[in-house]
Design a protein around this motif. Structure first.
Motif, PDB file in Angstrom:
ATOM      1  N   VAL A   1      -2.602 -53.753  45.936  1.00 45.38           N
ATOM      2  CA  VAL A   1      -2.619 -52.505  46.695  1.00 45.38           C
ATOM      3  C   VAL A   1      -1.764 -52.653  47.948  1.00 45.38           C
ATOM      4  CG1 VAL A   1      -4.089 -50.896  47.972  1.00 45.38           C
ATOM      5  CG2 VAL A   1      -4.863 -51.809  45.784  1.00 45.38           C
ATOM      6  N   GLU A   2      -1.903 -53.793  48.638  1.00 43.45           N
ATOM      7  CA  GLU A   2      -1.098 -54.042  49.842  1.00 43.45           C
ATOM      8  C   GLU A   2       0.397 -54.036  49.505  1.00 43.45           C
ATOM      9  OE1 GLU A   2      -2.007 -54.501  53.058  1.00 43.45           O
ATOM     10  OE2 GLU A   2      -4.150 -54.348  52.694  1.00 43.45           O
ATOM     11  N   GLU A   3       0.756 -54.685  48.397  1.00 43.52           N
ATOM     12  CA  GLU A   3       2.162 -54.749  47.990  1.00 43.52           C
ATOM     13  C   GLU A   3       2.693 -53.366  47.625  1.00 43.52           C
ATOM     14  OE1 GLU A   3       5.813 -56.181  47.604  1.00 43.52           O
ATOM     15  OE2 GLU A   3       4.123 -57.325  48.367  1.00 43.52           O
ATOM     16  N   ALA A   4       1.888 -52.572  46.922  1.00 43.65           N
ATOM     17  CA  ALA A   4       2.310 -51.215  46.564  1.00 43.65           C
ATOM     18  C   ALA A   4       2.519 -50.375  47.823  1.00 43.65           C
ATOM     19  CB  ALA A   4       1.276 -50.558  45.655  1.00 43.65           C
ATOM     20  N   GLY A   5       1.608 -50.489  48.773  1.00 47.60           N
ATOM     21  CA  GLY A   5       1.748 -49.760  50.031  1.00 47.60           C
ATOM     22  C   GLY A   5       3.001 -50.165  50.787  1.00 47.60           C
ATOM     23  N   LYS A   6       3.288 -51.460  50.799  1.00 47.23           N
ATOM     24  CA  LYS A   6       4.491 -51.953  51.473  1.00 47.23           C
ATOM     25  C   LYS A   6       5.748 -51.428  50.775  1.00 47.23           C
ATOM     26  CE  LYS A   6       6.800 -56.261  52.815  1.00 47.23           C
ATOM     27  NZ  LYS A   6       8.107 -55.796  52.448  1.00 47.23           N
ATOM     28  N   THR A   7       5.745 -51.430  49.460  1.00 46.65           N
ATOM     29  CA  THR A   7       6.899 -50.929  48.693  1.00 46.65           C
ATOM     30  C   THR A   7       7.160 -49.466  49.022  1.00 46.65           C
ATOM     31  OG1 THR A   7       6.510 -52.496  46.901  1.00 46.65           O
ATOM     32  CG2 THR A   7       7.778 -50.515  46.360  1.00 46.65           C
ATOM     33  N   ILE A   8       6.101 -48.665  49.050  1.00 39.79           N
ATOM     34  CA  ILE A   8       6.267 -47.228  49.320  1.00 39.79           C
ATOM     35  C   ILE A   8       6.706 -47.006  50.766  1.00 39.79           C
ATOM     36  CG2 ILE A   8       5.046 -45.017  49.463  1.00 39.79           C
ATOM     37  CD1 ILE A   8       3.421 -46.056  46.988  1.00 39.79           C
ATOM     38  N   ARG A   9       6.111 -47.725  51.726  1.00 33.34           N
ATOM     39  CA  ARG A   9       6.539 -47.603  53.127  1.00 33.34           C
ATOM     40  C   ARG A   9       8.013 -47.953  53.276  1.00 33.34           C
ATOM     41  NH1 ARG A   9       1.617 -49.807  54.169  1.00 33.34           N
ATOM     42  NH2 ARG A   9       2.487 -51.915  54.283  1.00 33.34           N
ATOM     43  N   ASP A  10       8.428 -49.037  52.615  1.00 33.73           N
ATOM     44  CA  ASP A  10       9.834 -49.445  52.691  1.00 33.73           C
ATOM     45  C   ASP A  10      10.744 -48.364  52.099  1.00 33.73           C
ATOM     46  OD1 ASP A  10       9.066 -51.809  53.887  1.00 33.73           O
ATOM     47  OD2 ASP A  10       9.367 -53.053  52.099  1.00 33.73           O
ATOM     48  N   MET A  11      10.333 -47.778  50.994  1.00 32.67           N
ATOM     49  CA  MET A  11      11.148 -46.737  50.360  1.00 32.67           C
ATOM     50  C   MET A  11      11.197 -45.487  51.240  1.00 32.67           C
ATOM     51  SD  MET A  11      13.181 -46.020  47.973  1.00 32.67           S
ATOM     52  CE  MET A  11      12.944 -47.480  46.997  1.00 32.67           C
ATOM     53  N   VAL A  12      10.078 -45.116  51.851  1.00 32.13           N
ATOM     54  CA  VAL A  12      10.077 -43.965  52.772  1.00 32.13           C
ATOM     55  C   VAL A  12      11.039 -44.247  53.925  1.00 32.13           C
ATOM     56  CG1 VAL A  12       8.710 -42.642  54.442  1.00 32.13           C
ATOM     57  CG2 VAL A  12       7.771 -43.128  52.185  1.00 32.13           C
ATOM     58  N   ARG A  13      11.001 -45.458  54.449  1.00 30.02           N
ATOM     59  CA  ARG A  13      11.898 -45.830  55.553  1.00 30.02           C
ATOM     60  C   ARG A  13      13.360 -45.662  55.130  1.00 30.02           C
ATOM     61  NH1 ARG A  13      10.139 -50.618  56.223  1.00 30.02           N
ATOM     62  NH2 ARG A  13       8.526 -50.026  57.686  1.00 30.02           N
ATOM     63  N   VAL A  14      13.710 -46.129  53.940  1.00 31.94           N
ATOM     64  CA  VAL A  14      15.089 -46.021  53.449  1.00 31.94           C
ATOM     65  C   VAL A  14      15.482 -44.549  53.293  1.00 31.94           C
ATOM     66  CG1 VAL A  14      16.575 -46.426  51.433  1.00 31.94           C
ATOM     67  CG2 VAL A  14      15.144 -48.275  52.328  1.00 31.94           C
ATOM     68  N   LEU A  15      14.616 -43.758  52.659  1.00 30.45           N
ATOM     69  CA  LEU A  15      14.911 -42.333  52.471  1.00 30.45           C
ATOM     70  C   LEU A  15      15.048 -41.612  53.811  1.00 30.45           C
ATOM     71  CD1 LEU A  15      12.511 -41.509  49.493  1.00 30.45           C
ATOM     72  CD2 LEU A  15      15.000 -41.761  49.401  1.00 30.45           C
ATOM     73  N   LYS A  16      14.180 -41.953  54.759  1.00 29.19           N
ATOM     74  CA  LYS A  16      14.220 -41.321  56.081  1.00 29.19           C
ATOM     75  C   LYS A  16      15.515 -41.676  56.812  1.00 29.19           C
ATOM     76  CE  LYS A  16      11.384 -40.873  60.263  1.00 29.19           C
ATOM     77  NZ  LYS A  16      12.177 -41.487  61.321  1.00 29.19           N
ATOM     78  N   LEU A  17      15.889 -42.947  56.793  1.00 29.62           N
ATOM     79  CA  LEU A  17      17.132 -43.364  57.456  1.00 29.62           C
ATOM     80  C   LEU A  17      18.352 -42.699  56.806  1.00 29.62           C
ATOM     81  CD1 LEU A  17      16.378 -47.146  58.021  1.00 29.62           C
ATOM     82  CD2 LEU A  17      16.589 -45.375  59.778  1.00 29.62           C
ATOM     83  N   GLN A  18      18.336 -42.600  55.491  1.00 29.59           N
ATOM     84  CA  GLN A  18      19.444 -41.957  54.780  1.00 29.59           C
ATOM     85  C   GLN A  18      19.541 -40.479  55.167  1.00 29.59           C
ATOM     86  OE1 GLN A  18      18.781 -41.413  50.588  1.00 29.59           O
ATOM     87  NE2 GLN A  18      20.952 -41.088  50.163  1.00 29.59           N
ATOM     88  N   LEU A  19      18.416 -39.787  55.180  1.00 25.86           N
ATOM     89  CA  LEU A  19      18.415 -38.367  55.525  1.00 25.86           C
ATOM     90  C   LEU A  19      18.823 -38.165  56.984  1.00 25.86           C
ATOM     91  CD1 LEU A  19      17.974 -35.448  54.746  1.00 25.86           C
ATOM     92  CD2 LEU A  19      15.516 -35.767  55.142  1.00 25.86           C
TER      93      LEU A  19
END
Length: 192
Positions: free
Chosen positions: A72-90
């Motif tokens: 669960v911790e790893e899944a949360g980290k993966t999603i947070r990292d992906m949100v960060r990438v999408l946010k920086l790109q946008l």
């Protein structure tokens, strides 16, 4: 969190996600909802269990035992990292910072959570989507929040000129769960 908890969208979205995974809720359907003991996440888990119905078992590891909650911790980290990438790109594309409370963040988080299940290949050479549906996700993907032209489904309505354009500009928000449709953001609302 109180009665005016503003994450009702998350409860509804997670409820739909569980149904898409073949966990319809209600009746005798059994589901285990595992999370850490953080107050906000426990409130979300309990609200989801109430909405989803069925035999829902909450599960959380002992306090301070992060290894017991590893997946669960790893899944949360993966999603947070992906949100960060999408946010920086946008932010780079639009030339300004995006605040967490802006509506686009809900869509961004939703898409960041869907991408791994649709496209991340496991050691079995299958995605979670493929394990669930028996086929790979072959829907087209464009960069999140990219401007696109979409065909209005409600065109040619009463009073609509016959030769008016059926195509309108919007922003791409991600795939729909249960169909090959995509979500498009418009100035007024999100449409399929």
């Amino acid at each position: 969190l109180g009665e005016k908890w503003e994450a009702k969208w998350a409860v509804n979205d997670l409820h739909e996600e569980l149904k898409a995974w073949g966990r319809p809720g209600g009746g005798e359907n059994a589901t285990i909802l595992k999370s850490d003991g953080e107050r906000a996440i426990v409130a979300l888990r309990e609200a989801l269990a109430k909405k989803h119905g069925g035999n829902v078992t909450p599960e959380q590891p002992p306090k301070g035992e992060h290894s017991a909650n590893g997946l669960v911790e790893e899944a949360g980290k993966t999603i947070r990292d992906m949100v960060r990438v999408l946010k920086l790109q946008l932010e780079a594309n639009i030339g300004r910072s995006i605040r967490v409370e802006e509506p686009i963040m809900k869509w961004m988080t939703r898409w960041a959570a869907m991408m791994p299940s649709r496209f991340r290949v496991s050691t079995e050479n299958k995605t979670a989507y493929e394990k669930q549906t028996g086929r790979r996700c072959n829907q087209e993907v464009v960069p999140f929040a990219e401007k696109v032209w979409y065909r209005r489904l409600d065109s040619d309505g009463p009073g609509e000129p016959k030769l008016s354009s059926k195509w309108v500009e919007g922003i791409w928000l991600g795939h729909c769960r249960k169909s090959n449709d995509v979500w498009i953001g418009t100035p007024d609302r999100a449409v399929k």
